[in-house]
Design an enzyme around this catalytic site. Structure first.
Site, PDB file in Angstrom:
ATOM      1  N   GLY A 291      -6.689   0.552  -2.361  1.00 48.76           N
ATOM      2  CA  GLY A 291      -5.784   1.546  -1.791  1.00 48.76           C
ATOM      3  C   GLY A 291      -4.362   1.052  -1.873  1.00 48.76           C
TER       4      GLY A 291
ATOM      5  CD  GLU B 286      -8.799  -5.030  -7.603  1.00 49.66           C
ATOM      6  OE1 GLU B 286      -7.604  -5.037  -7.948  1.00 49.66           O
ATOM      7  OE2 GLU B 286      -9.681  -5.656  -8.212  1.00 49.66           O
TER       8      GLU B 286
ATOM      9  CB  CYS C 105      -3.910   1.732  -9.363  1.00 48.47           C
ATOM     10  SG  CYS C 105      -5.394   1.491 -10.366  1.00 48.47           S
TER      11      CYS C 105
ATOM     12  CB  THR D 135      -3.759   0.704   3.535  1.00 47.60           C
ATOM     13  OG1 THR D 135      -3.082   1.946   3.666  1.00 47.60           O
ATOM     14  CG2 THR D 135      -5.027   0.740   4.349  1.00 47.60           C
ATOM     15  N   GLY D 136      -3.346  -2.321   2.569  1.00 46.82           N
ATOM     16  CA  GLY D 136      -3.929  -3.634   2.277  1.00 46.82           C
ATOM     17  C   GLY D 136      -3.378  -4.704   3.219  1.00 46.82           C
TER      18      GLY D 136
ATOM     19  CE  LYS E 246     -11.952   5.621   5.945  1.00 45.38           C
ATOM     20  NZ  LYS E 246     -11.226   6.764   5.361  1.00 45.38           N
TER      21      LYS E 246
ATOM     22  CD  GLU F 161       1.180   2.959  -6.357  1.00 45.33           C
ATOM     23  OE1 GLU F 161       0.930   2.887  -5.144  1.00 45.33           O
ATOM     24  OE2 GLU F 161       0.335   2.760  -7.249  1.00 45.33           O
TER      25      GLU F 161
HETATM   26  P1  NAD Z   1      -4.492   4.447   1.324  1.00 47.48           P
HETATM   27  O1  NAD Z   1      -4.154   3.018   1.452  1.00 47.48           O
HETATM   28  O2  NAD Z   1      -3.676   5.424   2.057  1.00 47.48           O
HETATM   29  O3  NAD Z   1      -6.015   4.712   1.781  1.00 47.48           O
HETATM   30  C1  NAD Z   1      -7.110   4.049   1.194  1.00 47.48           C
HETATM   31  C2  NAD Z   1      -8.265   4.047   2.185  1.00 47.48           C
HETATM   32  O4  NAD Z   1      -7.939   3.250   3.314  1.00 47.48           O
HETATM   33  C3  NAD Z   1      -8.630   5.420   2.737  1.00 47.48           C
HETATM   34  O5  NAD Z   1     -10.036   5.504   2.817  1.00 47.48           O
HETATM   35  C4  NAD Z   1      -8.001   5.410   4.125  1.00 47.48           C
HETATM   36  O6  NAD Z   1      -8.638   6.276   5.033  1.00 47.48           O
HETATM   37  C5  NAD Z   1      -8.183   3.961   4.531  1.00 47.48           C
HETATM   38  N1  NAD Z   1      -7.217   3.428   5.504  1.00 47.48           N
HETATM   39  C6  NAD Z   1      -5.922   3.797   5.689  1.00 47.48           C
HETATM   40  N2  NAD Z   1      -5.338   3.005   6.620  1.00 47.48           N
HETATM   41  C7  NAD Z   1      -6.283   2.116   7.018  1.00 47.48           C
HETATM   42  C8  NAD Z   1      -6.290   1.010   7.943  1.00 47.48           C
HETATM   43  N3  NAD Z   1      -5.212   0.655   8.636  1.00 47.48           N
HETATM   44  N4  NAD Z   1      -7.430   0.294   8.082  1.00 47.48           N
HETATM   45  C9  NAD Z   1      -8.540   0.601   7.360  1.00 47.48           C
HETATM   46  N5  NAD Z   1      -8.598   1.634   6.494  1.00 47.48           N
HETATM   47  C10 NAD Z   1      -7.484   2.379   6.314  1.00 47.48           C
HETATM   48  O7  NAD Z   1      -4.481   4.760  -0.244  1.00 47.48           O
HETATM   49  P2  NAD Z   1      -4.721   6.149  -0.987  1.00 47.48           P
HETATM   50  O8  NAD Z   1      -3.529   7.026  -0.835  1.00 47.48           O
HETATM   51  O9  NAD Z   1      -6.057   6.683  -0.611  1.00 47.48           O
HETATM   52  O10 NAD Z   1      -4.841   5.662  -2.511  1.00 47.48           O
HETATM   53  C11 NAD Z   1      -3.762   5.501  -3.375  1.00 47.48           C
HETATM   54  C12 NAD Z   1      -3.379   4.039  -3.512  1.00 47.48           C
HETATM   55  O11 NAD Z   1      -4.490   3.290  -4.011  1.00 47.48           O
HETATM   56  C13 NAD Z   1      -2.262   3.813  -4.527  1.00 47.48           C
HETATM   57  O12 NAD Z   1      -1.370   2.864  -4.006  1.00 47.48           O
HETATM   58  C14 NAD Z   1      -2.994   3.251  -5.741  1.00 47.48           C
HETATM   59  O13 NAD Z   1      -2.193   2.484  -6.601  1.00 47.48           O
HETATM   60  C15 NAD Z   1      -4.056   2.443  -5.077  1.00 47.48           C
HETATM   61  N6  NAD Z   1      -5.167   2.187  -5.989  1.00 47.48           N
HETATM   62  C16 NAD Z   1      -5.330   0.909  -6.459  1.00 47.48           C
HETATM   63  C17 NAD Z   1      -6.333   0.634  -7.374  1.00 47.48           C
HETATM   64  C18 NAD Z   1      -6.521  -0.758  -7.932  1.00 47.48           C
HETATM   65  O14 NAD Z   1      -7.541  -1.000  -8.589  1.00 47.48           O
HETATM   66  N7  NAD Z   1      -5.605  -1.674  -7.734  1.00 47.48           N
HETATM   67  C19 NAD Z   1      -7.195   1.657  -7.798  1.00 47.48           C
HETATM   68  C20 NAD Z   1      -6.996   2.941  -7.294  1.00 47.48           C
HETATM   69  C21 NAD Z   1      -5.986   3.187  -6.379  1.00 47.48           C
END
Ligand code: NAD
Length: 488
Positions: free
Chosen positions: A222, A244, A278, A226-227, A171, A377
């Site tokens: 992400g 992550e 990140c 969301t995590g 996804k 963040e």
């Molecule tokens: P996000 O959490 O908004 O979305 C990430 C993904 O999750 C998207 O595909 C989204 O559609 C999906 N999603 C959202 N809510 C969901 C739910 N309730 N259930 C299942 N899926 C869901 O994050 P973003 O804005 O896309 O990305 C930025 C974030 O990612 C920042 O916080 C960044 O630090 C983090 N990030 C972390 C790493 C790492 O390796 N630790 C790497 C890159 C980005």
């Protein structure tokens, strides 16, 4: 206009609902992608389950061979994919090219090492009893990834998961669906069997449907928010999760560091990918003796950065990914100013670039722990700089966050570096280096930055279960610890 379909069981399918993908540099619509609902997600998971039975039986050497072809397909299309990444999420083309090459390097690494990492151990217990361990695939992995590295991060999971014998349902982010679709096309053109990789584009609800479906594992990258949702929603199913998450990395400069190098590293680390990384150094701490010269050099270097459309080769910083992210950043800067921060540079939307989602590279000094930029963040082009007096204070400031992804320490003294690396509460520490990644080194966070392990042998072992088999070849009829007890 691009037209995006879903990849389910090897077929490209249309669906009733669609959503737009925008170019953040112009606000123009790039295309319309399918908005997968729960029915489509369930179908994709079914196809993946079916395909896994056969895929797992193929010899690992043959699974690896398919990945050599995937790597070659990726490199063949490198320029088109780089363009697509820049069009969908805005970053300079130079950085998109790097993403494609990092992806191919990482695939290559698992092609070369994957089989070795999945060899179990033989354990001799005694003359007639021995054990061995075997790594077995988890099953179907739901891969949910963000937009900021829309090619690299999905492949970080796809390559090790598939080489280990799992099948996947990807996804991609709702902001970069077409890069996700391209991943499906590349794998198909490289000859991956039907159903081994499925791509369901969509929004938050598509992601939620995937988490609550019949998958065996979620591999998520992400935001921390969301995590946490994914962890809650996974509890009933008790499937495996790898998370992550976000970060607020400290960048700590001691007075004995090479100041020029530290400034160059800090400016690149903070502003590449428009600050949307990140592991970007979101909180910069400088020892007081060198603070003035560091800040002066940092502001000057930042002021020289060229902001514009990522397709222009002169551009250093592109737009932010969307309006929502820019609004969040604006509020964080306003909060800092209200609480006494000094804007040394930037702090506004550039007058000459009103069409896309641009924000000027910004430098704040005099930031304090009360400000949101130090506690949340900051996912955009804003550097928050503050001063420390000694190592203990630097550690206390750096660890004063819910996040624990990475940190970067700048010093010529290796004892200082070693001491800092053991006291910093995070998963990765760079010394006189910033924002690098190597497929042979693990990628991981602690605290609210997650509990996943990517890359290296740890990364591929996230996608397997360990099975222990114990075999007795002896001839004894009983054991001293079996019934009856008490010497009868
Ligand atoms: P996000 O959490 O908004 O979305 C990430 C993904 O999750 C998207 O595909 C989204 O559609 C999906 N999603 C959202 N809510 C969901 C739910 N309730 N259930 C299942 N899926 C869901 O994050 P973003 O804005 O896309 O990305 C930025 C974030 O990612 C920042 O916080 C960044 O630090 C983090 N990030 C972390 C790493 C790492 O390796 N630790 C790497 C890159 C980005």
């Amino acid at each position: 206009m691009l037209d995006g379909k879903l990849l389910i069981g090897g077929k490209w399918k249309t669906c009733e609902k669609t959503f737009e993908s925008l170019n953040p540099a112009t606000g123009d619509i790039i295309g319309r992608a399918c908005l997968a609902g729960s029915e489509e997600v369930i179908e994709a998971v079914k196809k993946a389950k079916l395909a896994q039975k056969t895929w797992n039986k193929i010899d690992i050497s043959d699974r690896v061979k398919i990945f050599t072809r995937i790597r070659d397909e990726l490199l063949k299309r490198s320029q088109d994919i780089s363009n697509l990444i820049t069009m969908e999420m805005g970053r300079p083309l130079f950085e998109s090219n790097i993403e494609v090459h990092l992806t191919s390097e990482m695939i290559n690494y698992f092609v070369n090492e994957g089989k070795t990492f999945l060899e179990g151990d033989a354990i001799q217990i005694n003359s007639h009893n021995f054990s061995f361990t075997r790594f077995e695939p988890v099953g179907v992995v739901g891969i949910i990834k963000p937009w900021n590295y829309p090619l690299l991060l999905p492949f970080w999971a796809i390559a090790p998961a598939l080489i280990a014998g799992n099948t996947v349902v990807l996804k991609p982010s709702d902001l970069t669906p077409f890069v996700g679709i391209e991943i499906g096309k590349i794998c198909q053109d490289a000859g991956i069997p039907d159903g081994v990789i499925n791509v369901v584009t969509g929004d938050v609800f598509t992601g939620k449907s995937l988490v609550s479906s019949d998958i065996d594992m979620v591999s998520f990258t992400g935001s921390s928010a969301t995590g946490k949702n994914i962890m809650k929603n996974s509890a009933d199913k008790l499937h495996r999760i790898s998370l992550e998450l976000g970060g607020s990395d400290a960048f700590i400069v001691f007075k004995d560091a090479d100041i020029e190098e530290a400034i160059n590293g800090a400016v690149w680390g903070r502003f590449m990918n428009c600050g949307q990384v990140c592991i970007s150094p979101k909180r910069i701490f400088v020892e007081d003796d060198i603070a003035d010269s560091f800040i002066e050099g940092f502001v000057k270097k930042t002021g020289d950065l060229v902001i514009g459309n990522g397709l222009d080769p002169e551009t250093d910083i592109g737009p932010m990914v969307n309006m929502e992210q820019r609004e969040k950043l604006k509020l964080q800067v306003e909060d800092a100013i209200r609480k006494g921060a000094v804007v040394e540079l930037g702090g506004k939307i550039p007058l000459s670039l009103q069409d896309g989602f641009y924000y000027e590279p910004t430098v704040l000094t005099g930031v304090t722990p009360k400000m949101n930029v130090m506690n949340e963040e900051v996912f955009g082009p804003v550097a928050a700089i503050s001063v420390f007096e000694n190592m203990d204070e630097a550690i206390a400031l750096a660890n004063r966050t819910i996040y624990g992804l990475g940190a970067s320490v700048w010093t010529k003294n290796l004892d200082t570096a070693m001491s800092m690396s053991s006291q910093l509460e995070c998963g990765m520490v760079w010394v006189n280096e910033i924002c690098t990644l190597h497929p042979q080194c693990p990628w991981c966070g602690i605290k609210h930055s997650g509990m996943g392990k990517d890359l290296a042998k740890y990364g591929i072992r996230e996608f397997v279960s360990i099975k222990h088999v114990n075999i007795n070849t002896g001839t004894e009829k009983t054991r001293s610890w079996w019934f009856p007890y008490g010497g009868r």
